[in-house]
Design an enzyme around this catalytic site. Structure first.
Site, PDB file in Angstrom:
ATOM      1  N   LYS A 169     -35.776   6.685 -10.262  1.00 46.74           N
ATOM      2  CA  LYS A 169     -37.054   7.113 -10.818  1.00 46.74           C
ATOM      3  C   LYS A 169     -37.771   8.112  -9.931  1.00 46.74           C
ATOM      4  O   LYS A 169     -38.705   8.766 -10.369  1.00 46.74           O
ATOM      5  CB  LYS A 169     -37.941   5.919 -11.160  1.00 46.74           C
ATOM      6  CG  LYS A 169     -38.311   4.985 -10.057  1.00 46.74           C
ATOM      7  CD  LYS A 169     -39.206   3.914 -10.698  1.00 46.74           C
ATOM      8  CE  LYS A 169     -39.472   2.742  -9.801  1.00 46.74           C
ATOM      9  NZ  LYS A 169     -40.290   1.756 -10.489  1.00 46.74           N
TER      10      LYS A 169
ATOM     11  N   LYS B 117     -36.218   7.291   2.770  1.00 41.78           N
ATOM     12  CA  LYS B 117     -37.599   7.658   2.449  1.00 41.78           C
ATOM     13  C   LYS B 117     -38.244   8.451   3.573  1.00 41.78           C
ATOM     14  O   LYS B 117     -39.096   9.294   3.322  1.00 41.78           O
ATOM     15  CB  LYS B 117     -38.423   6.410   2.119  1.00 41.78           C
ATOM     16  CG  LYS B 117     -38.070   5.822   0.765  1.00 41.78           C
ATOM     17  CD  LYS B 117     -39.124   4.852   0.281  1.00 41.78           C
ATOM     18  CE  LYS B 117     -38.769   4.305  -1.089  1.00 41.78           C
ATOM     19  NZ  LYS B 117     -39.675   3.213  -1.497  1.00 41.78           N
TER      20      LYS B 117
ATOM     21  N   LYS C   7     -27.129   7.523  -8.245  1.00 43.82           N
ATOM     22  CA  LYS C   7     -27.867   6.575  -9.073  1.00 43.82           C
ATOM     23  C   LYS C   7     -28.952   7.292  -9.911  1.00 43.82           C
ATOM     24  O   LYS C   7     -29.536   8.270  -9.457  1.00 43.82           O
ATOM     25  CB  LYS C   7     -28.522   5.569  -8.109  1.00 43.82           C
ATOM     26  CG  LYS C   7     -29.423   4.552  -8.746  1.00 43.82           C
ATOM     27  CD  LYS C   7     -30.151   3.735  -7.668  1.00 43.82           C
ATOM     28  CE  LYS C   7     -31.399   3.084  -8.263  1.00 43.82           C
ATOM     29  NZ  LYS C   7     -32.258   2.427  -7.299  1.00 43.82           N
TER      30      LYS C   7
END
Ligand code: TRP
Length: 338
Positions: free
Chosen positions: A201, A116, A198
């Site tokens: 979202k 992140k 993966k």
């Protein structure tokens, strides 16, 4: 006879971005059966979402959408506590105490923090680094025994165990030391366009993910464009490691149509990708449509949702207060006299 004490389960999802088919098949759907066996708390972790920049009105909407989605997916407010993290202020308070237990070094090593930080290089705030401590607080407040999560959260649960053990060693036994409950299908749903990664979202490319709010047409269009492979055999990875795209679609099909991957493979033998992708779309749409209809119905009944959230927060608060009071006492804080 004394009532059997059920073991406790806690999990949460951030009200950020859209919930994907991967989140549903890998997580939320697998929580439903746990409700029979365990004392479950399912949380919408809105405080966690603040670690990346949010539009306040959107955060509010996403939070309620997710609560309705929880219920639409089969989480039953009569069996489990469904609540919003910020409604139970003990989460933030325990996080402060745990901040004094967690080491900067171990937080700095967290994979998600590093990822992140790369993605949000202009906003590497302290909350982003502290994210796993708040998550530990979520879990430890409830004396949680099992945490159903996807593979990507295992490291955070490990950290939670370390924090719990460190606290227990320093101040005597206080927290249950939780374990991960990994679902068999967990996190095995991959991106439609990059099937070795993966289905996330936060993927900037909307065509790589199926969200639970996608319309039937959108689902069909995205699946038609999904990456497959250069030949035309519908074969999964077991038999051909070079076909991650087809394997992912077979996996999605098997979970949505409730057949094994081998059965699905047989079903589409020699059929070609066009027919196969349409069948995957049909199966996905059949899963999504009833959820979407129920979510919509629930969102139009604000009073019901508020009631569920009130009840959930009340149950959660009772447990959380007890743990926090114990923690405050053990570390040497004086209780307020009323
Ligand atoms: N970090 C989790 C995720 O991104 C969400 C989460 C926050 C969570 N607190 C939790 C999951 C406690 C399980 C238990 O998926």
């Amino acid at each position: 006879m004394a009532e059997e004490v059920k073991k406790r389960v806690f999990s949460g999802v951030q009200p950020t971005g859209k919930v994907t088919l991967g989140n549903y098949l890998g997580a939320i759907r697998n929580w439903t059966p746990l409700q029979e066996q365990y004392d479950c708390l399912f949380c919408v972790v809105d405080l966690h979402s603040l670690t990346v920049t949010q539009v306040p009105a959107e955060l509010r909407k996403n939070t309620l959408d997710l609560v309705a989605l929880y219920i639409a997916c089969g989480l039953d407010p009569d069996k489990s506590a469904l609540f919003i993290q910020s409604h139970v202020h003990e989460h933030a308070e325990l996080a402060w105490i745990l901040d004094t237990i967690a080491y900067v070094g171990e937080l700095n090593r967290m994979t998600q923090f590093k990822d992140k930080s790369r993605k949000h290089a202009d906003n590497i705030n302290m909350g982003l680094m502290n994210y796993p401590v708040l998550m530990a607080s979520d879990i430890l407040l409830y004396q949680t025994e099992y945490v159903p999560v996807g593979k990507d959260q295992v490291q955070h649960v490990e950290l939670t165990r370390n924090i719990a053990e460190r606290f227990n060693a320093r101040y005597s036994d206080t927290f249950a030391v939780p374990q991960c409950l990994l679902s068999k299908s967990g996190n095995s749903i991959k991106s439609l366009l990059e099937p070795t990664a993966k289905m996330s979202k936060s993927d900037p490319n909307d065509n790589a993910i199926i969200t639970l709010t996608d319309s039937a047409d959108t689902v069909r269009r995205k699946l038609r464009r999904a990456v497959t492979d250069s030949d035309t055999d519908v074969r999964c990875v077991h038999s051909s490691p070079s076909k991650p795209g087809v394997s992912n679609l077979l996996n999605i099909y098997s979970l949505c149509a409730d057949v094994t991957v081998e059965e699905a493979e047989k079903q589409f033998e020699g059929k070609g990708y066009g027919v196969f992708k349409d069948a995957v779309a049909d199966a996905v749409i059949a899963v999504l449509e009833p959820i979407q209809a129920e979510q919509k119905r629930l969102l139009s009944d604000k009073a019901y949702l508020e009631n569920v959230l009130g009840q959930g927060a009340e149950k959660a608060s009772r447990i959380a207060q007890k743990t926090l009071a114990k923690v405050y006492r053990k570390v040497g804080l004086i209780p307020r006299v009323r």
